[in-house]
Design a protein around this motif. Structure first.
Motif: not given
Length: 74
Positions: A12-15, A45-48, A20-21
């Motif tokens: 899953x990718x978070x902007x 470049x996104x957040x996992x 994400x937290x």
């Protein structure tokens, strides 16, 4: 499995880090594992989300045969 597949594909990718937290905290509140947000600097470049240090449930072995980790109790 390529490094890209293991590092980014299928996760899953978070902007934002904040999003994400929030998701990691929601998972933990519902009885899930302790997760942390990290930035995917090499690929998307996104957040996992990943396991926090000391909270992993397995080590990557082969694709269909992960090696279980037994957590140390204190």
């Amino acid at each position: 499995m390529t490094e890209y597949e293991a590092s980014c594909l299928g996760k899953t990718r978070f902007l934002t880090r904040r999003t994400a937290k929030h998701r990691a905290n929601a998972i933990r509140r519902n009885g899930g594992p302790a997760l942390r947000a990290y930035e995917c600097k090499h690929y998307c470049g996104l957040w996992h989300l990943g396991h926090r240090p000391g909270h992993a449930t397995y080590l990557r072995g082969s694709l269909n045969n992960p090696t279980p980790v037994q957590e140390l109790t204190q």
